[in-house]
Design a protein around this motif. Structure first.
Motif, PDB file in Angstrom:
ATOM      1  N   LEU A   1      -5.106  48.668  50.367  1.00 36.02           N
ATOM      2  CA  LEU A   1      -3.969  49.180  49.593  1.00 36.02           C
ATOM      3  C   LEU A   1      -2.773  49.450  50.498  1.00 36.02           C
ATOM      4  N   ILE A   2      -3.041  49.980  51.684  1.00 36.21           N
ATOM      5  CA  ILE A   2      -1.961  50.219  52.635  1.00 36.21           C
ATOM      6  C   ILE A   2      -1.327  48.892  53.051  1.00 36.21           C
ATOM      7  N   SER A   3      -2.147  47.891  53.321  1.00 37.84           N
ATOM      8  CA  SER A   3      -1.617  46.563  53.688  1.00 37.84           C
ATOM      9  C   SER A   3      -0.791  45.974  52.559  1.00 37.84           C
ATOM     10  N   LEU A   4      -1.255  46.128  51.337  1.00 42.95           N
ATOM     11  CA  LEU A   4      -0.508  45.642  50.172  1.00 42.95           C
ATOM     12  C   LEU A   4       0.841  46.340  50.076  1.00 42.95           C
ATOM     13  N   LEU A   5       0.862  47.633  50.290  1.00 44.32           N
ATOM     14  CA  LEU A   5       2.107  48.387  50.232  1.00 44.32           C
ATOM     15  C   LEU A   5       3.080  47.908  51.304  1.00 44.32           C
ATOM     16  N   MET A   6       2.574  47.658  52.503  1.00 44.10           N
ATOM     17  CA  MET A   6       3.435  47.176  53.579  1.00 44.10           C
ATOM     18  C   MET A   6       3.997  45.792  53.253  1.00 44.10           C
ATOM     19  N   GLN A   7       3.219  44.966  52.574  1.00 42.16           N
ATOM     20  CA  GLN A   7       3.714  43.653  52.174  1.00 42.16           C
ATOM     21  C   GLN A   7       4.759  43.779  51.069  1.00 42.16           C
ATOM     22  N   ILE A   8       4.544  44.690  50.137  1.00 43.79           N
ATOM     23  CA  ILE A   8       5.518  44.893  49.058  1.00 43.79           C
ATOM     24  C   ILE A   8       6.862  45.310  49.632  1.00 43.79           C
ATOM     25  N   TYR A   9       6.846  46.166  50.651  1.00 43.68           N
ATOM     26  CA  TYR A   9       8.086  46.642  51.263  1.00 43.68           C
ATOM     27  C   TYR A   9       8.551  45.766  52.429  1.00 43.68           C
ATOM     28  N   ASN A  10       7.987  44.569  52.515  1.00 41.85           N
ATOM     29  CA  ASN A  10       8.383  43.576  53.513  1.00 41.85           C
ATOM     30  C   ASN A  10       8.289  44.131  54.939  1.00 41.85           C
ATOM     31  N   ARG A  11       7.178  44.768  55.225  1.00 41.46           N
ATOM     32  CA  ARG A  11       6.903  45.285  56.565  1.00 41.46           C
ATOM     33  C   ARG A  11       5.768  44.499  57.206  1.00 41.46           C
ATOM     34  N   VAL A  12       5.799  43.180  57.018  1.00 45.61           N
ATOM     35  CA  VAL A  12       4.704  42.329  57.475  1.00 45.61           C
ATOM     36  C   VAL A  12       4.614  42.321  59.000  1.00 45.61           C
ATOM     37  N   SER A  13       5.754  42.324  59.683  1.00 43.62           N
ATOM     38  CA  SER A  13       5.689  42.314  61.148  1.00 43.62           C
ATOM     39  C   SER A  13       5.067  43.614  61.671  1.00 43.62           C
ATOM     40  N   GLU A  14       5.405  44.747  61.035  1.00 41.02           N
ATOM     41  CA  GLU A  14       4.793  46.014  61.434  1.00 41.02           C
ATOM     42  C   GLU A  14       3.304  46.027  61.099  1.00 41.02           C
ATOM     43  N   LEU A  15       2.951  45.407  59.980  1.00 43.15           N
ATOM     44  CA  LEU A  15       1.545  45.303  59.605  1.00 43.15           C
ATOM     45  C   LEU A  15       0.775  44.551  60.682  1.00 43.15           C
ATOM     46  N   ARG A  16       1.387  43.482  61.179  1.00 40.39           N
ATOM     47  CA  ARG A  16       0.758  42.719  62.259  1.00 40.39           C
ATOM     48  C   ARG A  16       0.612  43.585  63.509  1.00 40.39           C
ATOM     49  N   ASN A  17       1.616  44.406  63.804  1.00 47.55           N
ATOM     50  CA  ASN A  17       1.543  45.274  64.980  1.00 47.55           C
ATOM     51  C   ASN A  17       0.459  46.339  64.837  1.00 47.55           C
ATOM     52  N   LEU A  18       0.266  46.841  63.630  1.00 44.03           N
ATOM     53  CA  LEU A  18      -0.768  47.851  63.403  1.00 44.03           C
ATOM     54  C   LEU A  18      -2.168  47.241  63.349  1.00 44.03           C
ATOM     55  N   SER A  19      -2.244  45.925  63.290  1.00 44.87           N
ATOM     56  CA  SER A  19      -3.554  45.274  63.203  1.00 44.87           C
ATOM     57  C   SER A  19      -4.403  45.497  64.443  1.00 44.87           C
ATOM     58  N   PHE A  20      -3.769  45.856  65.561  1.00 41.73           N
ATOM     59  CA  PHE A  20      -4.565  46.119  66.765  1.00 41.73           C
ATOM     60  C   PHE A  20      -5.558  47.259  66.535  1.00 41.73           C
ATOM     61  N   LEU A  21      -5.283  48.114  65.554  1.00 42.87           N
ATOM     62  CA  LEU A  21      -6.198  49.216  65.268  1.00 42.87           C
ATOM     63  C   LEU A  21      -7.537  48.720  64.718  1.00 42.87           C
ATOM     64  N   PHE A  22      -7.546  47.477  64.191  1.00 47.04           N
ATOM     65  CA  PHE A  22      -8.816  46.924  63.727  1.00 47.04           C
ATOM     66  C   PHE A  22      -9.789  46.713  64.885  1.00 47.04           C
ATOM     67  N   LEU A  23      -9.262  46.645  66.098  1.00 49.43           N
ATOM     68  CA  LEU A  23     -10.134  46.505  67.262  1.00 49.43           C
ATOM     69  C   LEU A  23     -10.995  47.746  67.475  1.00 49.43           C
ATOM     70  N   LEU A  24     -10.583  48.849  66.884  1.00 48.76           N
ATOM     71  CA  LEU A  24     -11.375  50.072  67.005  1.00 48.76           C
ATOM     72  C   LEU A  24     -12.708  49.960  66.265  1.00 48.76           C
ATOM     73  N   VAL A  25     -12.761  49.150  65.209  1.00 55.86           N
ATOM     74  CA  VAL A  25     -13.984  49.066  64.405  1.00 55.86           C
ATOM     75  C   VAL A  25     -15.161  48.554  65.234  1.00 55.86           C
ATOM     76  N   PRO A  26     -15.070  47.369  65.862  1.00 60.27           N
ATOM     77  CA  PRO A  26     -16.234  46.938  66.647  1.00 60.27           C
ATOM     78  C   PRO A  26     -16.525  47.858  67.827  1.00 60.27           C
ATOM     79  N   LEU A  27     -15.481  48.451  68.417  1.00 61.58           N
ATOM     80  CA  LEU A  27     -15.695  49.377  69.522  1.00 61.58           C
ATOM     81  C   LEU A  27     -16.451  50.620  69.038  1.00 61.58           C
ATOM     82  N   ALA A  28     -16.038  51.175  67.892  1.00 68.50           N
ATOM     83  CA  ALA A  28     -16.707  52.366  67.356  1.00 68.50           C
ATOM     84  C   ALA A  28     -18.142  52.053  66.934  1.00 68.50           C
ATOM     85  N   VAL A  29     -18.363  50.869  66.378  1.00 73.75           N
ATOM     86  CA  VAL A  29     -19.724  50.479  66.003  1.00 73.75           C
ATOM     87  C   VAL A  29     -20.576  50.333  67.252  1.00 73.75           C
TER      88      VAL A  29
END
Length: 182
Positions: free
Chosen positions: A64-92
């Motif tokens: 939902l957050i990603s969808l909101l960022m796309q609606i408000y045309n914040r796709v480049s920022e969404l890409r920048n925040l994608s590095f946080l997905f690296l936390l998932v395999p590290l935390a697992v």
């Protein structure tokens, strides 16, 4: 803009309703539900499934957050925040030391962290999500009371009656709590 924020808040609370209902049910009868669904192969996986439902909630809220960022045309920022997905395999990976429960908990916590950072970033940029904090609190309170009542009945009357009471209290509590009233 306000319509988008209210729509996102409605989807957020609807997602929370589904997830908290499942979490309450699995808190009361998780092992039995998984044992029943798996034909007895996984009889003691209720806690892991409860954590996975929390992870599912965090993942769908992240969408939902990603969808909101796309609606408000914040796709480049969404890409920048994608590095946080690296936390998932590290935390697992870090959680594996505590078994499957630790791995599931690591996944949940990393998703929550990612969502919290993304929501903070959106608010910092002036993009309101319009989340209904009181509605989420009322919904969480209903789920907590229903789960605690069901758990109390498990000792007295058995797990299936405890689950039935939990589900009844969840259903009835939603009418009293009005989690979608904002």
């Amino acid at each position: 803009s306000a319509v988008v924020g209210h729509g996102m808040a409605l989807m957020w609370n609807t997602n929370l309703l589904i997830i908290l209902g499942c979490v309450a049910a699995f808190a009361v009868a998780g092992d039995e539900l998984i044992g029943l669904a798996s034909g007895g192969r996984f009889e003691h996986a209720g806690l892991v499934m409860l954590l996975l439902f929390l992870g599912l909630g965090a993942t769908t809220q992240g969408q939902l957050i990603s969808l909101l960022m796309q609606i408000y045309n914040r796709v480049s920022e969404l890409r920048n925040l994608s590095f946080l997905f690296l936390l998932v395999p590290l935390a697992v990976w870090l959680g594996v030391e505590w078994g499957l429960v630790g791995a599931a908990l690591g996944m949940v916590l990393s998703q929550w962290l990612r969502n919290s950072v993304a929501l903070w970033w959106l608010r910092h940029r002036g993009i309101g999500v319009g989340l209904d904090g009181w509605g989420m609190l009322r919904l969480s309170a209903v789920a907590l009371v229903a789960a605690l009542a069901g758990l109390g009945l498990v000792e007295l009357a058995g797990v299936w009656l405890g689950l039935a009471v939990t589900l009844l209290l969840l259903s009835g509590g939603l009418f009293g709590a009005l989690p979608f009233s904002q």
